[in-house]
Design an enzyme around this catalytic site. Structure first.
Site, mmCIF file in Angstrom:
data_model
loop_
_atom_site.group_PDB
_atom_site.id
_atom_site.type_symbol
_atom_site.label_atom_id
_atom_site.label_comp_id
_atom_site.label_asym_id
_atom_site.label_seq_id
_atom_site.Cartn_x
_atom_site.Cartn_y
_atom_site.Cartn_z
ATOM 1 N N HIS A 156 62.184 -23.628 -43.785
ATOM 2 C CA HIS A 156 61.930 -25.020 -44.179
ATOM 3 C C HIS A 156 60.459 -25.300 -44.443
ATOM 4 C CE1 HIS A 156 65.955 -26.786 -43.452
ATOM 5 N NE2 HIS A 156 66.088 -25.655 -42.774
ATOM 6 N N ASP A 364 53.002 -28.555 -47.085
ATOM 7 C CA ASP A 364 54.307 -28.995 -46.612
ATOM 8 C C ASP A 364 55.351 -28.146 -47.307
ATOM 9 O OD1 ASP A 364 56.064 -30.625 -45.171
ATOM 10 O OD2 ASP A 364 55.027 -32.452 -45.768
HETATM 11 C C1 GDG Z 1 60.332 -29.947 -42.196
HETATM 12 C C2 GDG Z 1 59.267 -29.440 -43.187
HETATM 13 C C3 GDG Z 1 60.766 -30.120 -45.068
HETATM 14 C C4 GDG Z 1 60.073 -39.884 -40.338
HETATM 15 N N1 GDG Z 1 59.761 -40.978 -39.627
HETATM 16 C C5 GDG Z 1 60.911 -41.549 -39.258
HETATM 17 C C6 GDG Z 1 61.959 -40.774 -39.760
HETATM 18 N N2 GDG Z 1 61.418 -39.770 -40.417
HETATM 19 C C7 GDG Z 1 62.186 -38.777 -41.172
HETATM 20 C C8 GDG Z 1 61.886 -38.902 -42.644
HETATM 21 C C9 GDG Z 1 62.326 -37.547 -43.159
HETATM 22 C C10 GDG Z 1 62.035 -36.650 -41.963
HETATM 23 O O1 GDG Z 1 61.858 -37.475 -40.821
HETATM 24 C C11 GDG Z 1 60.741 -35.887 -42.162
HETATM 25 O O2 GDG Z 1 60.958 -34.886 -43.085
HETATM 26 P P1 GDG Z 1 59.765 -34.196 -43.863
HETATM 27 O O3 GDG Z 1 60.360 -33.359 -44.912
HETATM 28 O O4 GDG Z 1 58.877 -35.256 -44.428
HETATM 29 O O5 GDG Z 1 58.905 -33.385 -42.785
HETATM 30 P P2 GDG Z 1 59.159 -32.413 -41.474
HETATM 31 O O6 GDG Z 1 59.648 -33.176 -40.321
HETATM 32 O O7 GDG Z 1 57.849 -31.739 -41.266
HETATM 33 O O8 GDG Z 1 60.283 -31.360 -41.930
HETATM 34 C C12 GDG Z 1 59.345 -30.218 -44.486
HETATM 35 C C13 GDG Z 1 61.807 -30.474 -44.022
HETATM 36 O O9 GDG Z 1 61.634 -29.719 -42.824
HETATM 37 C C14 GDG Z 1 63.234 -30.234 -44.545
HETATM 38 O O10 GDG Z 1 63.409 -28.935 -44.998
HETATM 39 O O11 GDG Z 1 60.871 -31.011 -46.160
HETATM 40 O O12 GDG Z 1 58.417 -29.719 -45.426
HETATM 41 O O13 GDG Z 1 57.965 -29.537 -42.622
HETATM 42 O O14 GDG Z 1 63.690 -37.511 -43.429
HETATM 43 O O15 GDG Z 1 62.598 -39.993 -43.167
HETATM 44 N N3 GDG Z 1 63.259 -41.067 -39.584
HETATM 45 C C15 GDG Z 1 63.532 -42.183 -38.861
HETATM 46 N N4 GDG Z 1 62.558 -42.989 -38.342
HETATM 47 C C16 GDG Z 1 61.237 -42.716 -38.514
HETATM 48 O O16 GDG Z 1 60.373 -43.459 -38.047
HETATM 49 N N5 GDG Z 1 64.818 -42.529 -38.662
#
Ligand code: GDG
Length: 467
Positions: A156, A364
């Site tokens: 990921h 990322d």
């Molecule tokens: C890893 C990789 C890759 C955030 N704040 C809240 C909340 N979130 C949710 C977002 C989003 C998720 O968390 C974060 O996903 P990201 O992709 O931005 O980042 P990572 O956590 O680092 O994820 C990344 C991912 O895996 C998937 O393969 O894209 O690159 O690092 O969905 O919306 N959700 C809620 N409240 C919040 O305050 N409910």
């Protein structure tokens, strides 16, 4: 069709897709369509480290099996090798990486423990799909136990250039164990190319047709499967009562002024201090935005047991105070830093009420927030996405305004461009991104990976190990 077995560090939730992230939604979908087993850590620490409660979701024919970890394993495997060694190295942060023999041993040990717990649960026609940097050597360990079923792996987070990864002690041995998988998936074509290059340059392998790499008796399909979101569901969220109630509160508070939004776990990869400085630069270089445009940063804390994560939160609190004390007006505060999580529907309402989505990680894997921001926009009056060129998402979103997150001037310029963009251009950029998000959604991601995994035939041969 065989059963799908998913292995990931954390399991579930199976219900309430309003709470679950895109990953959980995609995996639940894949699991339910074939029937399956989801195996991982319970999130609990117990000294015996025994099986946690064995849960069975009868209606969906999906079993969840979770095991506990003991404190020592947690410290060396999870807080150690996974998050103090692999996470920084794979995100190009050699300066933050800790190299410690005890971490490395703990990582191997926990992978062996997971493999030996999983092994007796496997059936002959299963397909195993392993997720993320916690379990890179899992297939090699399973192969030593004579497991013959197809095993795939999806990373990921980024896979760095071989020149960077080579700094990790025993990198060659670790990557060599990965050749025990049949399919290895990455977020972007660049990550996949970096992996192939490592196998060729550092391990002496060769490239075959269609992304395959070969080493001795092993042939592995190495390919990009960019993860998607449940775009249609996300597009509906802003219309839900929860989202609307919160959007109305926000609109009242904004009183006609505009808002830039950022949403990230507090993590040094997300470029948050750089982002706050770039926002201050916007207010300096384009002073017409003072009193008119604010930045809302939603930042749920994560991995708070690690020093690097505590440091970054303190830095952000300091920067917020600094920028706010310098620029605040009687009725306007430039930065609102909310170090807490919100329900997903509320988040969707915040995205929709924001004129710019600002996503500026230094590195990322993908970044799902970029995709969620676009999916949540109103088609008749969409906001603009300002996106780091170092997010995996940039590869599939060329209509976003691309910025270099290390340059506050460049980000400020991108923000100003977004804030002054005419409606027809905003629509012209938004529509193709939204259409692509609907086509290349979370279901499409999991089904294309599983299809390739099923098509792969395990060549029986000597299992490759770190030795
Ligand atoms: C890893 C990789 C890759 C955030 N704040 C809240 C909340 N979130 C949710 C977002 C989003 C998720 O968390 C974060 O996903 P990201 O992709 O931005 O980042 P990572 O956590 O680092 O994820 C990344 C991912 O895996 C998937 O393969 O894209 O690159 O690092 O969905 O919306 N959700 C809620 N409240 C919040 O305050 N409910």
């Amino acid at each position: 069709m065989g059963r799908l077995v998913v292995v990931s560090n954390r399991v579930g939730p199976m219900k309430d897709t309003g709470k679950a992230g895109g990953l959980a939604v995609a995996l639940v979908d894949a699991l339910t369509s074939s029937g399956g087993l989801w195996f991982g850590w319970s999130g609990k620490i117990s000294e015996e480290g025994t099986f946690g409660p064995f849960q069975q979701q009868k209606t969906k024919s999906v079993q969840l099996v979770q095991i506990d970890m003991n404190q020592a394993d947690h410290d060396s495997f999870y807080a150690g090798y996974a998050n103090r060694t692999l996470w920084p190295v794979l995100h190009y942060r050699l300066d933050l990486a800790v190299f410690d023999r005890a971490f490395e041993n703990g990582y191997r040990h926990v992978n062996e423990r997971f493999a030996s717990r999983l092994h007796p649960l496997l059936q002959q026609d299963d397909f195993v799909w392993v997720h993320d940097y916690h379990f890179m050597p899992l297939a090699a360990t399973l192969r030593q136990m004579e497991v013959k079923v197809p095993i795939g792996f999806f990373l990921h987070i980024p896979f760095p250039a071989p020149e960077v990864l080579a700094a990790l002690p025993n990198a060659g041995a670790l990557i060599r164990t990965m050749l025990a998988y049949d399919v290895i998936g990455f977020q972007t074509s660049r990550d996949a190319a970096n992996f192939r290059r490592f196998v060729v340059d550092e391990l002496g392998g060769t490239k075959g047709a269609g992304g395959v790499v070969k080493l001795q008796d092993r042939q592995v399909l190495v390919k990009a499967y960019p993860i998607g979101i449940d775009a249609e569901a996300f597009a509906q969220f802003p219309a839900t009562p929860d989202a609307q109630r919160n959007s109305a509160r926000l609109a009242k508070q904004l009183a006609g002024r505009r808002q830039i939004v950022g949403v990230d776990r507090i993590d040094y990869t997300k470029g948050l201090p750089e982002r706050f400085r770039a926002f201050a630069r916007l207010l300096e270089d384009y002073p017409e935005n003072q009193g008119q445009v604010s930045l809302m940063q939603v930042a749920p804390p994560s991995r708070a047991e690690l020093d690097a994560y505590i440091d970054i939160r303190r830095e952000l609190e300091g920067l917020t105070g600094h920028v706010n004390s310098r620029f605040s007006q009687l009725d306007w505060t430039p930065i609102r830093f909310l170090a807490r999580a919100f329900p997903r529907r509320v988040l969707a309402g915040i995205y929709r009420s924001s004129h710019v989505g600002l996503v500026t990680p230094l590195r990322d894997g993908m970044n799902l927030v970029a995709k969620e921001y676009v999916a949540a926009q109103a088609p008749e009056d969409p906001g603009v996405l300002v996106l780091s060129r170092f997010a995996g998402a940039a590869e599939g979103m060329p209509e976003a305004i691309s910025v270099n997150p290390y340059s506050d001037e460049d980000v400020a310029r991108g923000l100003q461009r977004a804030l002054t963009m005419p409606l027809d251009e905003r629509r012209a950029r938004w529509q193709p991104m939204f259409d692509r998000l609907c086509r290349e959604d979370a279901k499409n991601w999991s089904s294309s990976f599983v299809a390739d995994l099923m098509a792969s035939r395990r060549e029986v041969g000597a299992s490759l190990t770190a030795a």
